[in-house]
Motif scaffolding. Structure first.
Motif, PDB file in Angstrom:
ATOM      1  N   LEU A   3       0.815  -1.201   0.000  1.00  0.00           N
ATOM      2  CA  LEU A   3       0.000   0.000   0.000  1.00  0.00           C
ATOM      3  C   LEU A   3       0.853   1.258   0.000  1.00  0.00           C
ATOM      4  O   LEU A   3       1.995   1.237   0.443  1.00  0.00           O
ATOM      5  CB  LEU A   3      -0.858   0.042   1.259  1.00  0.00           C
ATOM      6  N   ALA A   4       0.277   2.357  -0.411  1.00  0.00           N
ATOM      7  CA  ALA A   4       0.857   3.674  -0.167  1.00  0.00           C
ATOM      8  C   ALA A   4       0.246   4.130   1.147  1.00  0.00           C
ATOM      9  O   ALA A   4      -0.969   4.263   1.269  1.00  0.00           O
ATOM     10  CB  ALA A   4       0.523   4.634  -1.293  1.00  0.00           C
ATOM     11  N   VAL A   5       1.089   4.308   2.163  1.00  0.00           N
ATOM     12  CA  VAL A   5       0.626   4.545   3.528  1.00  0.00           C
ATOM     13  C   VAL A   5       1.128   5.908   4.002  1.00  0.00           C
ATOM     14  O   VAL A   5       2.298   6.236   3.821  1.00  0.00           O
ATOM     15  CB  VAL A   5       1.153   3.440   4.465  1.00  0.00           C
ATOM     16  N   PRO A   6       0.240   6.693   4.653  1.00  0.00           N
ATOM     17  CA  PRO A   6       0.703   7.952   5.215  1.00  0.00           C
ATOM     18  C   PRO A   6       1.518   7.721   6.481  1.00  0.00           C
ATOM     19  O   PRO A   6       1.227   6.814   7.265  1.00  0.00           O
ATOM     20  CB  PRO A   6      -0.591   8.716   5.538  1.00  0.00           C
ATOM     21  N   ALA A  64      -7.134  10.087   9.105  1.00  0.00           N
ATOM     22  CA  ALA A  64      -8.337   9.383   8.630  1.00  0.00           C
ATOM     23  C   ALA A  64      -7.944   8.131   7.847  1.00  0.00           C
ATOM     24  O   ALA A  64      -8.530   7.060   8.022  1.00  0.00           O
ATOM     25  CB  ALA A  64      -9.189  10.316   7.775  1.00  0.00           C
ATOM     26  N   SER A  65      -6.919   8.254   7.005  1.00  0.00           N
ATOM     27  CA  SER A  65      -6.462   7.089   6.224  1.00  0.00           C
ATOM     28  C   SER A  65      -5.888   6.017   7.142  1.00  0.00           C
ATOM     29  O   SER A  65      -6.163   4.831   6.968  1.00  0.00           O
ATOM     30  CB  SER A  65      -5.392   7.512   5.214  1.00  0.00           C
ATOM     31  N   LEU A  66      -5.087   6.442   8.139  1.00  0.00           N
ATOM     32  CA  LEU A  66      -4.492   5.467   9.052  1.00  0.00           C
ATOM     33  C   LEU A  66      -5.556   4.743   9.869  1.00  0.00           C
ATOM     34  O   LEU A  66      -5.455   3.534  10.105  1.00  0.00           O
ATOM     35  CB  LEU A  66      -3.474   6.150   9.973  1.00  0.00           C
ATOM     36  N   ARG A  67      -6.606   5.493  10.303  1.00  0.00           N
ATOM     37  CA  ARG A  67      -7.694   4.845  11.054  1.00  0.00           C
ATOM     38  C   ARG A  67      -8.368   3.787  10.183  1.00  0.00           C
ATOM     39  O   ARG A  67      -8.643   2.678  10.632  1.00  0.00           O
ATOM     40  CB  ARG A  67      -8.729   5.872  11.505  1.00  0.00           C
ATOM     41  N   LEU A  68      -8.645   4.134   8.939  1.00  0.00           N
ATOM     42  CA  LEU A  68      -9.306   3.196   8.027  1.00  0.00           C
ATOM     43  C   LEU A  68      -8.419   1.971   7.780  1.00  0.00           C
ATOM     44  O   LEU A  68      -8.896   0.834   7.834  1.00  0.00           O
ATOM     45  CB  LEU A  68      -9.639   3.880   6.704  1.00  0.00           C
ATOM     46  N   LEU A  72      -9.248  -1.960   8.860  1.00  0.00           N
ATOM     47  CA  LEU A  72      -9.236  -3.044   7.864  1.00  0.00           C
ATOM     48  C   LEU A  72      -8.108  -4.048   8.109  1.00  0.00           C
ATOM     49  O   LEU A  72      -7.992  -5.039   7.387  1.00  0.00           O
ATOM     50  CB  LEU A  72      -9.098  -2.450   6.454  1.00  0.00           C
ATOM     51  N   GLY A  73      -7.258  -3.776   9.109  1.00  0.00           N
ATOM     52  CA  GLY A  73      -6.158  -4.677   9.425  1.00  0.00           C
ATOM     53  C   GLY A  73      -4.990  -4.572   8.458  1.00  0.00           C
ATOM     54  O   GLY A  73      -4.117  -5.443   8.447  1.00  0.00           O
ATOM     55  N   LEU A  74      -4.976  -3.532   7.670  1.00  0.00           N
ATOM     56  CA  LEU A  74      -3.944  -3.416   6.644  1.00  0.00           C
ATOM     57  C   LEU A  74      -2.601  -2.961   7.206  1.00  0.00           C
ATOM     58  O   LEU A  74      -1.558  -3.278   6.637  1.00  0.00           O
ATOM     59  CB  LEU A  74      -4.402  -2.458   5.546  1.00  0.00           C
ATOM     60  N   LEU A  75      -2.610  -2.222   8.345  1.00  0.00           N
ATOM     61  CA  LEU A  75      -1.339  -1.776   8.919  1.00  0.00           C
ATOM     62  C   LEU A  75      -0.554  -2.956   9.456  1.00  0.00           C
ATOM     63  O   LEU A  75       0.659  -3.035   9.290  1.00  0.00           O
ATOM     64  CB  LEU A  75      -1.576  -0.734  10.009  1.00  0.00           C
ATOM     65  N   ASP A  76      -1.243  -3.876  10.108  1.00  0.00           N
ATOM     66  CA  ASP A  76      -0.551  -5.062  10.610  1.00  0.00           C
ATOM     67  C   ASP A  76       0.012  -5.879   9.459  1.00  0.00           C
ATOM     68  O   ASP A  76       1.110  -6.419   9.538  1.00  0.00           O
ATOM     69  CB  ASP A  76      -1.499  -5.908  11.454  1.00  0.00           C
ATOM     70  N   GLU A  77      -0.751  -5.914   8.369  1.00  0.00           N
ATOM     71  CA  GLU A  77      -0.290  -6.650   7.190  1.00  0.00           C
ATOM     72  C   GLU A  77       0.975  -6.012   6.617  1.00  0.00           C
ATOM     73  O   GLU A  77       1.894  -6.695   6.188  1.00  0.00           O
ATOM     74  CB  GLU A  77      -1.399  -6.645   6.142  1.00  0.00           C
TER      75      GLU A  77
END
Length: 116
Positions: A3-6, A64-68, A72-77
């Protein structure tokens, strides 16, 4: 998934003539290339993809993006314990050293959040 993550810029510098930054992604800090956004400053948010900051982002949109992503569990991924996750998916026990590291990392992140 990639992902592109902030993330929040916590430090800047230069490596071999290339502008670089240390960027905090909710407790995980990574080195990021600022070649595309050399004007990024400490405290600002940038969107990062495969180690490159692509653009600056306002704090409200970043949060807002980080919360979403977290919901969705994407940060752990993206930033979680890949070895432990692979072991769990394979049905193997997580080695003690990996489990201890994950526990220590989680405690450090928790302590860091308390001090913010």
């Amino acid at each position: 998934m990639c992902l592109a993550v902030p993330g929040r810029v916590v430090g800047t510098g230069e490596r071999d003539g290339t502008p670089m930054a240390q960027v905090d992604f909710g407790g995980v800090t990574k080195d990021v290339c600022l070649a595309y956004v050399p004007e990024a400053q400490v405290g600002e948010y940038v969107i990062v993809h495969v180690g490159f900051a692509l653009q600056r982002l306002d704090e409200e949109s970043a949060r807002a993006s980080l919360r979403l992503f977290e919901e969705l569990g994407l940060l752990d991924e993206e930033f979680g314990d890949a070895w432990g996750r692979a072991a769990a998916e394979a049905g193997a026990d997580v080695p003690d050293a990996v489990a201890a590291t994950a526990t220590t990392d989680a405690a450090a992140r928790s302590d860091e959040e308390v001090t913010r």
